[in-house]
Design a protein around this motif. Structure first.
Motif, PDB file in Angstrom:
ATOM      1  N   GLU A  17      21.356  43.976 -58.275  1.00 24.53           N
ATOM      2  CA  GLU A  17      22.109  44.006 -57.057  1.00 24.53           C
ATOM      3  C   GLU A  17      21.744  43.036 -56.161  1.00 24.53           C
ATOM      4  O   GLU A  17      22.631  42.612 -55.177  1.00 24.53           O
ATOM      5  CB  GLU A  17      21.707  45.612 -56.351  1.00 24.53           C
ATOM      6  CG  GLU A  17      22.446  45.814 -55.200  1.00 24.53           C
ATOM      7  CD  GLU A  17      24.017  45.780 -55.395  1.00 24.53           C
ATOM      8  OE1 GLU A  17      24.626  45.244 -54.412  1.00 24.53           O
ATOM      9  OE2 GLU A  17      24.430  46.243 -56.198  1.00 24.53           O
ATOM     10  N   ARG A  20      24.021  39.977 -56.143  1.00 25.74           N
ATOM     11  CA  ARG A  20      25.292  40.100 -55.152  1.00 25.74           C
ATOM     12  C   ARG A  20      24.760  40.206 -53.724  1.00 25.74           C
ATOM     13  O   ARG A  20      25.656  39.485 -52.930  1.00 25.74           O
ATOM     14  CB  ARG A  20      25.567  41.526 -55.218  1.00 25.74           C
ATOM     15  CG  ARG A  20      26.184  41.718 -57.052  1.00 25.74           C
ATOM     16  CD  ARG A  20      26.797  43.269 -57.049  1.00 25.74           C
ATOM     17  NE  ARG A  20      27.119  43.100 -58.533  1.00 25.74           N
ATOM     18  CZ  ARG A  20      26.421  43.566 -59.367  1.00 25.74           C
ATOM     19  NH1 ARG A  20      25.224  43.869 -59.088  1.00 25.74           N
ATOM     20  NH2 ARG A  20      27.035  43.725 -60.672  1.00 25.74           N
ATOM     21  N   THR A  21      23.591  40.625 -53.262  1.00 25.55           N
ATOM     22  CA  THR A  21      23.319  40.554 -51.906  1.00 25.55           C
ATOM     23  C   THR A  21      22.780  38.882 -51.463  1.00 25.55           C
ATOM     24  O   THR A  21      23.227  38.630 -50.632  1.00 25.55           O
ATOM     25  CB  THR A  21      22.180  41.439 -51.642  1.00 25.55           C
ATOM     26  OG1 THR A  21      22.216  42.679 -52.201  1.00 25.55           O
ATOM     27  CG2 THR A  21      21.467  41.288 -50.372  1.00 25.55           C
TER      28      THR A  21
END
Length: 207
Positions: A17, A20-21
């Motif tokens: 994640e 993506r951040t």
């Protein structure tokens, strides 16, 4: 008026994640009109001990999964910035970051964006006593998410598992901070603490 130089921004695509951040952070804070974003995914090299046909199938599967992952990053990018120029690079390589280093130099990137996590290749490069920024020959932005959604951090930090002797002096470590959410207001409390209650004795009337 001279034309603005096209910058090449490489985003490391990983199935975590924070990667993506990190891309979203770069889109909002680094990207400018005309820049080229390269979504780079390097899947691990397969073992040579396996059979050739089995090896080829595994490589094809890893390449396909890597391309699908990069496409999901592209969708996120286009959703946020529809006119962004994007290219995808999916290739086989090692887990120590040497392949990524070579590709970033070949692309001629001005900025490398990485989601920093416990298994990040940046740690391996630093532990190998390599000067990270000189290796990439560009600015490196390692983005680390806060541990808690209510945590605010004003100073850049590294993961707790990272040794302080690692060479991150030339890297901009940007910690994403989320505004602190104030606790809900309570209009009143009924007997919050019995020991805090002060008893008042009634005054006697004068006779």
């Amino acid at each position: 008026m001279p034309e603005m130089e096209v910058r090449k921004i490489v985003v490391v695509v990983e199935d975590v994640e924070v990667a993506r951040t990190a891309m979203l952070w770069a889109l909002h804070n680094v990207l400018r009109y005309g820049d080229l974003v390269t979504l780079l995914h390097v899947f691990p090299a397969s073992s040579t001990a396996a059979g050739k046909s089995r090896n080829r199938k595994k490589i094809r599967l890893l390449r396909l999964k890597g391309f699908q992952l990069a496409l999901s990053f592209k969708d996120i990018c286009i959703h946020s910035f529809p006119n962004t120029k994007i290219e995808i690079v999916v290739t086989e390589g090692d887990e120590d970051g040497d392949r990524i280093t070579d590709l970033v130099r070949q692309i001629g990137a001005s900025t490398l964006v990485v989601g920093l996590h416990d298994r990040s290749f940046l740690y391996r490069l630093a532990m190998a006593n390599k000067n990270i920024t000189n290796n990439f020959n560009c600015k490196v932005l390692a983005i680390k998410q806060p541990n808690s959604p209510l945590t605010t951090t004003s100073k850049p930090t590294l993961s707790d598992s990272c040794s302080t002797s690692l060479d991150f002096s030339q890297i901009d470590i940007s910690t994403l901070s989320i505004p602190e959410v104030p606790p809900p207001k309570i209009p009143y409390q009924v007997c919050p603490d019995p020991s805090a209650i002060i008893w008042r004795s009634r005054r006697r009337r004068k006779q």
